[in-house]
Design a protein around this motif. Structure first.
Motif, PDB file in Angstrom:
ATOM      1  N   MET A   1      -8.890 -19.205  26.089  1.00 54.14           N
ATOM      2  CA  MET A   1      -7.712 -18.037  25.536  1.00 54.14           C
ATOM      3  C   MET A   1      -8.397 -16.304  25.117  1.00 54.14           C
ATOM      4  O   MET A   1      -9.570 -16.485  24.790  1.00 54.14           O
ATOM      5  CB  MET A   1      -7.132 -18.758  24.030  1.00 54.14           C
ATOM      6  CG  MET A   1      -6.777 -20.044  24.432  1.00 54.14           C
ATOM      7  SD  MET A   1      -6.529 -20.096  22.958  1.00 54.14           S
ATOM      8  CE  MET A   1      -7.888 -21.129  22.134  1.00 54.14           C
TER       9      MET A   1
ATOM     10  N   GLY B   1      -6.566 -13.376  23.744  1.00 50.12           N
ATOM     11  CA  GLY B   1      -6.182 -12.891  23.024  1.00 50.12           C
ATOM     12  C   GLY B   1      -5.883 -11.182  22.971  1.00 50.12           C
ATOM     13  O   GLY B   1      -6.955 -10.494  23.527  1.00 50.12           O
TER      14      GLY B   1
ATOM     15  N   TYR C   1      -1.740 -15.160  22.800  1.00 51.21           N
ATOM     16  CA  TYR C   1      -3.184 -16.165  23.553  1.00 51.21           C
ATOM     17  C   TYR C   1      -3.144 -16.729  24.892  1.00 51.21           C
ATOM     18  O   TYR C   1      -2.847 -18.201  24.564  1.00 51.21           O
ATOM     19  CB  TYR C   1      -3.699 -16.826  22.004  1.00 51.21           C
ATOM     20  CG  TYR C   1      -4.211 -15.800  20.937  1.00 51.21           C
ATOM     21  CD1 TYR C   1      -5.230 -14.971  20.566  1.00 51.21           C
ATOM     22  CD2 TYR C   1      -3.783 -15.653  20.110  1.00 51.21           C
ATOM     23  CE1 TYR C   1      -5.569 -14.716  19.970  1.00 51.21           C
ATOM     24  CE2 TYR C   1      -3.303 -14.374  18.495  1.00 51.21           C
ATOM     25  CZ  TYR C   1      -4.633 -13.583  19.552  1.00 51.21           C
ATOM     26  OH  TYR C   1      -5.310 -13.690  17.629  1.00 51.21           O
TER      27      TYR C   1
ATOM     28  N   SER D   1      -7.946  -8.190  20.043  1.00 48.36           N
ATOM     29  CA  SER D   1      -7.984  -8.364  21.247  1.00 48.36           C
ATOM     30  C   SER D   1      -9.908  -9.609  21.760  1.00 48.36           C
ATOM     31  O   SER D   1     -10.223  -8.025  21.416  1.00 48.36           O
ATOM     32  CB  SER D   1      -7.827  -7.891  22.602  1.00 48.36           C
ATOM     33  OG  SER D   1      -6.559  -7.301  22.675  1.00 48.36           O
TER      34      SER D   1
ATOM     35  N   TRP E   1     -10.842 -16.434  22.309  1.00 51.17           N
ATOM     36  CA  TRP E   1     -11.151 -17.757  21.927  1.00 51.17           C
ATOM     37  C   TRP E   1     -11.367 -19.131  23.290  1.00 51.17           C
ATOM     38  O   TRP E   1     -10.971 -19.122  23.979  1.00 51.17           O
ATOM     39  CB  TRP E   1      -9.930 -18.512  21.801  1.00 51.17           C
ATOM     40  CG  TRP E   1      -9.132 -16.639  20.557  1.00 51.17           C
ATOM     41  CD1 TRP E   1      -8.913 -16.047  20.326  1.00 51.17           C
ATOM     42  CD2 TRP E   1      -9.316 -17.035  18.796  1.00 51.17           C
ATOM     43  NE1 TRP E   1      -8.930 -14.972  19.631  1.00 51.17           N
ATOM     44  CE2 TRP E   1      -8.999 -15.561  18.465  1.00 51.17           C
ATOM     45  CE3 TRP E   1      -9.736 -18.025  17.653  1.00 51.17           C
ATOM     46  CZ2 TRP E   1      -9.382 -15.651  16.926  1.00 51.17           C
ATOM     47  CZ3 TRP E   1      -9.795 -18.076  16.727  1.00 51.17           C
ATOM     48  CH2 TRP E   1      -9.531 -16.943  16.313  1.00 51.17           C
TER      49      TRP E   1
END
Length: 555
Positions: free
Chosen positions: A496, A498, A487, A210, A213
């Protein structure tokens, strides 16, 4: 006669369908010109890219209209009457930076592309307005409302999706971090500062699957001012391992002391605290900081024009100072390319084999992996190889069906791989049958802080069942982890998130520490001399162990 007429009609129809049409594209750049974001006098240019040119190239350029201010036009010929073409306008600025339109047609599920149907006539499209978003200037700025919306979406994604959100940080503490960082969102908060607010939260979850991004288009506007040296963290030392741009102003093997007047240990500590890891594994955190130092430093501390570096050169006790120039992200990325290695070799004259596996990520190619393992252990058995070095350094995990197949060749007896039944890996909770050429010799497994996910399960099984010895540094993962991450992007910034979706994949072991990875039986740190001479100290240590063990047996 009828056949000839029919043939003529078919040929005529095909000719009509594959004819050419003249299409004039027009885009109004007034909005960007008003904001000072577009100027043809400065060399800015407008292109079209689409399904007709494979979304690349520069042959479709629009030119400034001699009649209408701010309007850019271009007339081009297209074949295949009746086809639907998809396209976007592209702004090219200095240094060949390309800014694609941002979702110009929200009703088109195909990435918001514009579209047109080619007709058998001269077509003049109505003037379009270039659609752009915040990722066209630096610093990237969003409104306070946009950032608040994204932060709440980020929190909702974690709270509604993550299956083990409070395993390492309890709900009360994590809620307080959420609340505190949300309150820190203010006016004119830069993108990177906002990113750090969320990173401070997600790094407290204790889940290496986790993390956040950054959208690729951020790097399209971010300055090309990144730290140009590759680093290695050895104990309390931060060493220069290599250089990204070919210059060698600071020699390899040097110990870094400070960057821009900030102690390098403080920098490493801060970046490590912002790195997600299973159970806050310090080995994984520090390894990832060293691997991605240039990017992590820029996001946390900014993009300086130069880096003032204090260091101690190899063989020198004095502190040296050097001002070094930054490099672009393209240079950083070009130095990170690496091919996956799945190989086996024999050490001449030692009756020893080296099996290198730096990923188990052969999803969709499991059969290939199994065939390779079969061939390797067939050779080991037929050649009578008595010592095997298993090099798992840099192995970030992958498919349990691959790791469990290797486990079958090394396990002391038919034993389960997973502690419980997990979906498609259900069978791995049953004893894994041993193959015909099961390995019975001595095993030396090389590990480091890059070992992650599936590699943690595999090494935990070796450690728990006392299969061989470990050489290197603490593994970057534990015997248990989440997985199956998704994501989803945040609505406004596109960051994003995750986040894992499976609560736990746990190896079939008992009473192991979920806060740390497998520890080496023989710790080996890379020193300045190893870097200077390009020496693989970990491999050399394993080979010396084999020789010493054989000598002791003979005596």
């Amino acid at each position: 006669m009828r056949r000839i007429i029919v043939f003529f009609l078919v040929v005529f129809a095909i000719t009509q369908m594959s004819g050419q049409s003249s299409v004039t594209f027009r885009v109004d750049m007034e909005n960007l010109m008003t904001e000072g974001l577009f100027s043809s006098d400065s060399g800015d240019r407008i292109f079209i890219r689409g399904s007709f040119n494979d979304w690349k190239g520069s042959m479709y350029e629009l030119k400034k209209s001699p009649v209408i201010p701010n309007l850019y036009c271009g007339t081009f010929e297209f074949e295949n009457i009746g086809d639907t073409l998809f396209f976007k306008y592209i702004l090219h600025k200095e240094a060949d930076r390309a800014f694609w339109e941002s979702n110009p047609d929200p009703d088109n599920p195909d990435n918001g592309n514009r579209s047109l149907i080619v007709r058998d006539e001269e077509m003049m499209l109505p003037p379009a307005t270039f659609c752009y978003d915040e990722y066209i200037t630096f610093p990237v700025l969003f409104s306070k409302k946009q950032l608040e919306e994204d932060f709440l979406q980020f929190r909702n994604i974690l709270e509604s999706t993550h299956p083990a959100l409070y395993d390492y940080t309890n709900k009360e503490v994590l809620d307080s971090i959420f609340d505190h960082n949300y309150e820190r969102i203010g006016l004119n908060l830069e993108f990177t500062d906002f990113l750090m607010l969320m990173t401070e939260v997600i790094s407290k979850v204790g889940c290496g699957h986790s993390s956040l991004w950054v959208p690729g288009k951020f790097w399209n506007v971010a300055p090309g001012k990144l730290f140009p040296y590759e680093l290695y963290i050895s104990g309390d030392q931060v060493l220069v391992k290599g250089v990204m741009d070919g210059t060698r102003e600071i020699p390899p093997g040097s110990e870094l002391l400070s960057i821009n007047n900030q102690p390098v240990q403080q920098i490493i500590q801060r970046l490590a605290s912002l790195t997600s890891a299973d159970g806050f594994n310090s080995s994984y955190r520090k390894t990832k900081v060293a691997q991605n130092f240039a990017v992590k430093y820029a996001l946390a501390f900014g993009f300086p024009d130069n880096f003032m570096v204090e260091y101690i050169a190899p063989g020198n006790l004095q502190h040296s100072h050097k001002t070094i120039r930054p490099v672009s992200k393209n240079v950083i990325d070009s130095n990170k390319s690496r091919q996956s290695e799945l190989s086996f070799r024999e050490i001449p004259g030692m009756n020893t084999g080296v099996l290198t596996i730096n990923t188990f990520g052969y999803y969709g190619r499991v059969e290939m992996f199994r065939n390779f393992m079969d061939s390797v252990f067939t050779v080991i058995s037929q050649e009578g190889i008595g010592d095997l070095i298993l090099d798992l350094r840099g192995n970030s995990g992958g498919d349990p069906f691959c790791a469990s197949y290797l486990w079958a060749y090394l396990e002391p007896g038919p034993l389960p791989y997973f502690k419980d039944h997990y979906g498609k890996y259900d069978t791995l909770a049953n004893p894994v049958p041993q193959p015909g050429y099961h390995y019975k010799g001595d095993l030396y497994t090389l590990i480091d802080g890059n070992g992650f996910s599936t590699t943690g399960h595999f090494c935990a099984l070796l450690d728990y069942h006392n299969v061989g010895s470990f050489v290197g540094s603490e593994l970057g993962s534990t015997y248990t982890c989440t997985g199956n991450a998704t994501y989803p992007p945040l609505k406004n910034t596109g960051i994003m998130v995750g986040t894992a979706r499976v609560r736990r994949y746990t190896a079939a072991v008992e009473d192991m520490d979920a806060m740390c990875g497998v520890m080496p039986d023989y710790p080996v740190e890379i020193g300045p001399g190893d870097i200077i001479e390009g020496r693989d100290a970990v491999m050399e240590y394993a080979l010396s162990l084999i020789n010493n063990t054989r000598d002791s047996k003979q005596n």
